[in-house]
Write an enzyme that holds these catalytic residues in place. Structure first.
Site, PDB file in Angstrom:
ATOM      1  N   HIS A 128     -66.062 -75.624 -42.932  1.00 26.50           N
ATOM      2  CA  HIS A 128     -67.294 -76.341 -42.584  1.00 26.50           C
ATOM      3  C   HIS A 128     -67.239 -77.691 -43.306  1.00 26.50           C
ATOM      4  CE1 HIS A 128     -71.663 -77.124 -42.715  1.00 26.50           C
ATOM      5  NE2 HIS A 128     -71.819 -76.166 -41.819  1.00 26.50           N
ATOM      6  N   ASP A 205     -66.630 -69.998 -49.958  1.00 27.82           N
ATOM      7  CA  ASP A 205     -67.874 -70.324 -49.272  1.00 27.82           C
ATOM      8  C   ASP A 205     -68.285 -69.078 -48.485  1.00 27.82           C
ATOM      9  OD1 ASP A 205     -69.678 -71.014 -47.297  1.00 27.82           O
ATOM     10  OD2 ASP A 205     -68.624 -72.833 -46.668  1.00 27.82           O
ATOM     11  N   GLN A 208     -71.172 -67.712 -44.351  1.00 27.93           N
ATOM     12  CA  GLN A 208     -71.070 -67.040 -43.066  1.00 27.93           C
ATOM     13  C   GLN A 208     -70.700 -65.559 -43.206  1.00 27.93           C
ATOM     14  OE1 GLN A 208     -72.243 -67.491 -39.652  1.00 27.93           O
ATOM     15  NE2 GLN A 208     -71.872 -69.475 -40.593  1.00 27.93           N
ATOM     16  N   LYS A 231     -79.297 -67.754 -43.841  1.00 27.49           N
ATOM     17  CA  LYS A 231     -78.385 -67.075 -42.916  1.00 27.49           C
ATOM     18  C   LYS A 231     -78.435 -65.561 -43.086  1.00 27.49           C
ATOM     19  CE  LYS A 231     -75.511 -71.006 -41.985  1.00 27.49           C
ATOM     20  NZ  LYS A 231     -74.307 -71.764 -42.270  1.00 27.49           N
ATOM     21  N   CYS A 370     -70.099 -78.361 -37.180  1.00 22.21           N
ATOM     22  CA  CYS A 370     -69.779 -78.922 -38.500  1.00 22.21           C
ATOM     23  C   CYS A 370     -68.365 -78.577 -38.925  1.00 22.21           C
ATOM     24  CB  CYS A 370     -70.766 -78.463 -39.577  1.00 22.21           C
ATOM     25  SG  CYS A 370     -72.436 -78.959 -39.272  1.00 22.21           S
TER      26      CYS A 370
END
Ligand SMILES: *Cc1c(COP(=O)(O)O)cnc(C)c1O
Length: 412
Positions: A128, A205, A208, A231, A370
């Protein structure tokens, strides 16, 4: 739907927890398939925010009065919930931030005083923008070199190349646990293990992955892990950075202000300890508390149930969409994917598909998500991305597929 998934989750009951799922869009029942951009919010979490403002609203960590104490306790209880969920060793290893972007910038900013010219930083080809741009800025400041771990056409990282790229100049490795554009679940255990063997630190990260996979910070031995609450059924504007205690202690503060100091004079200021050193100013108090409530909600539903139900949704959607002529799916290793379907239809622009789907009540994301380098890799302007959550249904996928067929005949 198979009996197993019906036994796993009471979808009807779950859907009742989400008020927004009952509204109409353009005269049609909402089919919300943009979960990878933000999840919807259950009543439990909305109530928690309302309750905070109705009964506890006060600034934290400062007042001796009762409300301030109540707000502080609730905020710190939420930190403990986040700690327990991600199995951090200590609560002060959880830094509340405004989300993944903020968390990554906090670390990148800190490493500006640690890295030296010629040091190497590795990022993956499927990041991202928020896991690319801060590191480019860091490289500009320090003279460190950014290198990219390549990916295959199927949307998997090339691990052999990664192994060859690692050397004693490698200081940091940044990879997303799950790609938001493709849904690929990356082999972060191996990525972390291999990086540690050359003495590099790893930031994962988790924006997600957090909605689908319960990550265990200690078992992974990960150095930094980032999450956005919005999220995982929480509110926007809040998230967390997990960092190992010694690393967080080593990094300088990101912002100066109230709350993050121990003592201030005009000659010299000493900083507060963790986590306050990184939490300057009044935080998103209700958001932090609601983040904890969102984790409670998700854990009640159960992450294993969520993962198996969502993989059934993904499999069904993949089978059905593959029957439509001209569909190309990006990221095609379903057993290593979360419930993300990123695709194009030959001859059609993703934006046109998305617009027509919206007219039929179906919310999907279109564009580069993104992650422009991925689009560049596939030589496409963007994709249509349908991303599923545990509150979606097989019936909704049927609506989506027939809307897609309709859009195709209208556009071609
Ligand atoms: C959403 C997302 C981000 C950015 O999260 P924000 O909440 O916008 O800060 C970063 N990385 C991935 C993989 C994401 O999906």
């Amino acid at each position: 739907m198979t009996t197993t998934s019906e036994q796993l989750l009471d979808i009807k009951k779950i859907r009742e927890d989400f008020p927004i799922l009952h509204r109409e869009i353009n005269g049609k029942p909402l089919v919300y398939f943009d979960n990878a951009a933000t999840s919807q919010t259950p009543k439990h979490v909305i109530d928690c925010i309302v309750d905070y403002y109705e009964t506890k609203n006060a600034n934290i960590h400062r007042g001796v009065h009762t409300l301030s104490q109540m707000a502080t306790d609730a905020y710190e209880e939420a930190r403990e919930k986040v700690r327990a969920h991600f199995n951090a060793k200590k609560a002060h290893e959880i830094i509340f931030t405004s989300g993944t972007t903020h968390s990554i910038n906090l670390v990148a900013n800190g490493y500006a005083s640690v890295l030296q010219k010629g040091d190497e930083i590795l990022v993956s080809a499927m990041e991202h923008h928020s896991n690319i741009v801060p590191w480019q800025m860091l490289c500009e400041k320090t003279g460190a070199i950014l290198k990219v771990i390549p990916m295959s056409y199927h949307g998997e990282l090339e691990m052999d190349t990664y192994k060859q790229m690692l050397n004693d100049k490698t200081k940091l490795v940044f990879v997303n646990h799950v790609s938001n554009a493709l849904g690929t679940i990356n082999p972060i255990e191996d990525i972390i293990h291999l990086a540690h063997a050359v003495g590099a630190k790893v930031l994962i990260d988790g924006a997600q992955s957090a909605p689908h996979i319960k990550a265990d910070a200690q078992a992974l031995d990960v150095d930094f892990y980032t999450v956005s609450a919005h999220k995982i059924c929480g509110p926007t504007g809040v998230g967390m950075l997990y960092g190992k205690e010694d690393l967080l202690n080593m990094l300088p503060p990101y912002q100066g202000g109230g709350e993050m100091i121990s003592e201030v004079t005009f000659e010299k200021t000493t900083y507060a300890g963790l986590p306050h050193k990184f939490e300057a100013g009044t935080p998103n108090i209700s958001g932090g508390i609601a983040f904890g409530a969102a984790l409670d909600y998700m854990n009640d539903v159960g992450f294993e149930n969520i993962a198996s139900y969502e993989s059934e949704l993904l499999k069904y959607a993949t089978d059905e969409i593959s029957k439509i002529e001209g569909v190309e799916i990006y990221g095609t290793s379903p057993e290593k994917k979360t419930a993300v379907l990123s695709f194009n239809i030959k001859g059609l622009h993703p934006y046109d598909i998305g617009t027509l789907l919206d007219k039929m009540g179906v919310a999907v994301r279109t564009g580069h998500h993104c992650a422009q380098p991925i689009m560049e890799f596939y030589k496409i302007p963007g994709t249509v991305r349908a991303s599923f959550s545990f509150y979606n249904t097989i019936e909704e996928i049927d609506i989506f597929i027939s809307a897609l067929k309709k859009a195709k005949t209208m556009l071609l």
